[in-house]
Design a protein around this motif. Structure first.
Motif, PDB file in Angstrom:
ATOM      1  N   GLN A 163       0.824  -1.207   0.000  1.00 47.42           N
ATOM      2  CA  GLN A 163       0.000   0.000   0.000  1.00 47.42           C
ATOM      3  C   GLN A 163       0.860   1.259   0.000  1.00 47.42           C
ATOM      4  O   GLN A 163       0.573   2.227  -0.705  1.00 47.42           O
ATOM      5  N   MET A 164       1.908   1.242   0.805  1.00 45.39           N
ATOM      6  CA  MET A 164       2.812   2.383   0.874  1.00 45.39           C
ATOM      7  C   MET A 164       3.422   2.675  -0.482  1.00 45.39           C
ATOM      8  O   MET A 164       3.461   3.835  -0.931  1.00 45.39           O
ATOM      9  N   GLN A 165       3.886   1.650  -1.154  1.00 45.43           N
ATOM     10  CA  GLN A 165       4.522   1.838  -2.456  1.00 45.43           C
ATOM     11  C   GLN A 165       3.541   2.443  -3.457  1.00 45.43           C
ATOM     12  O   GLN A 165       3.891   3.341  -4.231  1.00 45.43           O
ATOM     13  N   ALA A 166       2.294   1.987  -3.410  1.00 41.26           N
ATOM     14  CA  ALA A 166       1.287   2.501  -4.333  1.00 41.26           C
ATOM     15  C   ALA A 166       0.994   3.976  -4.068  1.00 41.26           C
ATOM     16  O   ALA A 166       0.902   4.782  -4.999  1.00 41.26           O
ATOM     17  N   LEU A 167       0.851   4.341  -2.796  1.00 38.18           N
ATOM     18  CA  LEU A 167       0.564   5.737  -2.463  1.00 38.18           C
ATOM     19  C   LEU A 167       1.766   6.633  -2.720  1.00 38.18           C
ATOM     20  O   LEU A 167       1.619   7.793  -3.135  1.00 38.18           O
ATOM     21  N   ARG A 168       2.948   6.085  -2.478  1.00 43.19           N
ATOM     22  CA  ARG A 168       4.167   6.887  -2.628  1.00 43.19           C
ATOM     23  C   ARG A 168       4.393   7.317  -4.083  1.00 43.19           C
ATOM     24  O   ARG A 168       5.088   8.309  -4.333  1.00 43.19           O
ATOM     25  N   GLU A 169       3.778   6.618  -5.030  1.00 47.74           N
ATOM     26  CA  GLU A 169       3.902   7.003  -6.436  1.00 47.74           C
ATOM     27  C   GLU A 169       3.119   8.274  -6.739  1.00 47.74           C
ATOM     28  O   GLU A 169       3.361   8.928  -7.757  1.00 47.74           O
ATOM     29  N   HIS A 170       2.189   8.652  -5.850  1.00 48.60           N
ATOM     30  CA  HIS A 170       1.323   9.801  -6.095  1.00 48.60           C
ATOM     31  C   HIS A 170       1.522  10.955  -5.109  1.00 48.60           C
ATOM     32  O   HIS A 170       1.232  12.101  -5.453  1.00 48.60           O
ATOM     33  N   LEU A 171       1.999  10.651  -3.909  1.00 47.54           N
ATOM     34  CA  LEU A 171       1.980  11.649  -2.841  1.00 47.54           C
ATOM     35  C   LEU A 171       3.299  11.703  -2.083  1.00 47.54           C
ATOM     36  O   LEU A 171       3.969  10.678  -1.899  1.00 47.54           O
TER      37      LEU A 171
END
Length: 264
Positions: free
Chosen positions: A35-43
């Motif tokens: 989840q962190m990796q997915a969010l880190r791509e945007h924020l």
């Protein structure tokens, strides 16, 4: 929080950044890291440590420090913060952020620990003012004087928690407006807001508890407005740990912050 991951990933621009507790991500993989990796791509990311025990009398835990450094290297956060408190002793984690005495002995120890932390991470770290329920008799200076000395000697930044400030001033006495005026504004790189609860006392009064379990109180919003008028806009975050509301209520609180930050 994981229960809001889907809503946030569906509309990541609904917020400006997100923050995690570092210790929840000390494992190597799993759902949280995915989840962190997915969010880190945007924020942008802020990493908030809660267990390093900077104010403790013993040396910093080398393994904890290594894991924190690895987490920061992995995700390259925009901000990293820790607490002006201690939470472990003799190998035992006590599960709370405990108070320190504001004196030269403690200051020397904090300077050494903050220097060690910043060297290990290769970056400036923000130190958060604590929520206080008592003042230790060994203190020789005020909290804001202590923070002045700490930032001056280490070059660290500050995370200004306005709910902690309100809680501390109610429980122990003090003028939050005077505190804000005395704080080195150029050192403050993030602001926290949160809710608190009340506990009735036998004398008819009440104690405030920093539980992050309710909406932000009006007094804390007012302190935020005063800080904006005094120092201007910087990253601001609302913390929830218990009685977590739904996504739309959280997003509405973000809108409140953005509206206040946009006011002339």
């Amino acid at each position: 929080k994981p229960q809001h991951f889907d809503a946030l990933l569906a509309d990541p621009q609904r917020v400006d950044f997100f923050e995690i507790h570092a210790e929840n991500y000390f494992g190597a993989g799993g759902l949280l890291h995915a989840q962190m990796q997915a969010l880190r791509e945007h924020l942008p990311l802020s990493i908030h440590g809660v267990g390093l025990s900077l104010g403790g009398t013993q040396e910093l835990d080398g393994e904890h420090l290594r894991r924190l450094a690895a987490l920061c290297q992995r995700y390259q956060p925009a901000l990293v913060s820790e607490h002006l408190a201690w939470s472990s002793h003799a190998g035992h984690y006590l599960g709370d952020l405990l108070p320190i005495a504001y004196n030269l002995t403690t200051l020397k120890r904090l300077v050494e620990h903050v220097d060690q932390l910043q060297t290990a991470l290769g970056r400036t770290v923000l130190i958060e003012n604590p929520a206080a329920y008592l003042r230790l008799a060994g203190s020789e200076m005020s909290e804001v004087e202590f923070l002045h000395e700490l930032t001056g000697r280490t070059g660290c930044g500050l995370l200004l928690d306005l709910n902690n400030l309100h809680v501390s001033c109610h429980n122990c006495g003090g003028d939050p407006q005077a505190y804000l005026r005395q704080l080195p504004q150029q050192r403050v790189a993030e602001v926290h807001l949160a809710g608190h609860s009340r506990v009735a006392l036998a004398n008819g009064g009440y104690l405030l508890l920093d539980e992050h379990s309710d909406v932000v109180a009006d007094q804390v919003w007012q302190l935020f407005v005063e800080w904006l008028n005094y120092a201007g806009k910087c990253p601001a975050l609302i913390e929830w740990d218990r009685h977590l509301p739904g996504w739309f209520e959280l997003a509405a609180e973000v809108d409140c912050i953005r509206t206040l930050q946009a006011m002339p």
